[in-house]
Design a protein around this motif. Sequence first.
Motif, PDB file in Angstrom:
ATOM      1  N   ASP A 161      43.298  42.154  43.564  1.00  0.00           N
ATOM      2  CA  ASP A 161      41.905  42.059  43.143  1.00  0.00           C
ATOM      3  C   ASP A 161      41.181  41.180  44.154  1.00  0.00           C
ATOM      4  OD1 ASP A 161      39.740  42.486  41.268  1.00  0.00           O
ATOM      5  OD2 ASP A 161      39.917  40.340  40.855  1.00  0.00           O
ATOM      6  N   GLU A 177      45.697  50.206  38.758  1.00  0.00           N
ATOM      7  CA  GLU A 177      44.548  50.681  39.535  1.00  0.00           C
ATOM      8  C   GLU A 177      44.918  51.812  40.483  1.00  0.00           C
ATOM      9  OE1 GLU A 177      42.366  47.819  41.874  1.00  0.00           O
ATOM     10  OE2 GLU A 177      40.775  49.272  42.211  1.00  0.00           O
ATOM     11  N   TRP A 189      41.340  46.704  34.614  1.00  0.00           N
ATOM     12  CA  TRP A 189      42.340  45.873  35.330  1.00  0.00           C
ATOM     13  C   TRP A 189      41.700  44.630  35.958  1.00  0.00           C
ATOM     14  CZ3 TRP A 189      42.138  51.236  36.078  1.00  0.00           C
ATOM     15  CH2 TRP A 189      41.211  51.663  37.040  1.00  0.00           C
ATOM     16  N   ASP A 190      40.363  44.619  36.075  1.00  0.00           N
ATOM     17  CA  ASP A 190      39.696  43.408  36.579  1.00  0.00           C
ATOM     18  C   ASP A 190      39.627  42.329  35.489  1.00  0.00           C
ATOM     19  OD1 ASP A 190      38.954  44.578  39.091  1.00  0.00           O
ATOM     20  OD2 ASP A 190      37.287  45.585  38.092  1.00  0.00           O
ATOM     21  N   ASP A 235      46.084  45.084  38.161  1.00  0.00           N
ATOM     22  CA  ASP A 235      45.369  45.160  39.443  1.00  0.00           C
ATOM     23  C   ASP A 235      46.259  44.462  40.469  1.00  0.00           C
ATOM     24  OD1 ASP A 235      43.738  45.168  41.632  1.00  0.00           O
ATOM     25  OD2 ASP A 235      41.916  44.735  40.492  1.00  0.00           O
TER      26      ASP A 235
HETATM   27 CA    CA Z   1      39.801  44.710  41.000  1.00  0.00          CA
END
Ligand code: CA
Length: 266
Positions: free
Chosen positions: A86, A67, A211-212, A83
């Motif tokens: 997050d 990210e 990346w989530d 990530d």
């Molecule tokens: Ca995220």
Amino acid sequence: MHPLVNIAVRAARRAGNVILRNLNRVDALTVVEKGRNDFVTEVDRAAEAEIIATVQRSYPTHGFLAEESGSTSPDAEYVWIVDPLDGTTNFLHGFPQFCVSMAAQYRGKIEHAVVYDPWRQEIFTASRGDGAYLDGRRIRVTKAKTLEGTLIGTGFPYRENLHYLDPYLAMFRAVSMKAAGLRRPGSAALDLAYVAAGRTDGFWELGLSPWDTAAGWLLIQEAGGMVGTLTGGEYQLGPHVVAGGPKVYEALIAEIAPHLTDELRR
Ligand code: CA
Ligand code: IPD
Ligand code: CA
């Protein structure tokens, strides 16, 4: 445990330590809005640097889609989708729901996943074909057949996704008429891990980033669940995601479908 998962667990724990160390300092900085944002950016960057350095020490040829630092060596056989933190908004407020998310892609296919919740020290892991685990114990999605009695996770659109608010609220209304409860915990990667662990029965959110979702996607598949687009199509790391046990997944798609705009259908 696969050697790549071993390394990812080590990297995620190190990043988690960076996050927790700095969580104690957020309070001291809350009055300085700009400093606070910069500070969080530093936490994100420091956690990400820790992850990349840890992986690169063992696997110098691997690439990253992370990210904060973006894409490096996208043509590498192995690419890590990362990530480092997050749930930044939660972190900023000391609201203990955030995680580190890492997925290893081999020739474009996600093969390994690690989601680490540093606050609870819970580690979710999966390797393709080998099941999904929470702290080494096998996890599975729930067997719920309909939305009746279910607990559904979601994310409210905000920032650049605010234009989805009207269709989203119509979906929210439809699902909340049927489910026992809806939750917006605020860390999409952890939300997906919770579906895999059977803590929620399903999940949907609009406007996410690869990346989530990358790690949660494999966790849910390996836990016997489904992940797809808003129309029930094959998920391919796009922005909109629906997930759940097979029946709940179908039930969510049925509630969401009537409220899709042309943009959301794509
Ligand atoms: Ca995220
Ligand atoms: C966010 C979280 C949140 C989701 C947002 C994401 P970040 O990630 O996953 O739950 O609703 O869309 O951007 O910015 O905290 O890494
Ligand atoms: Ca982040």
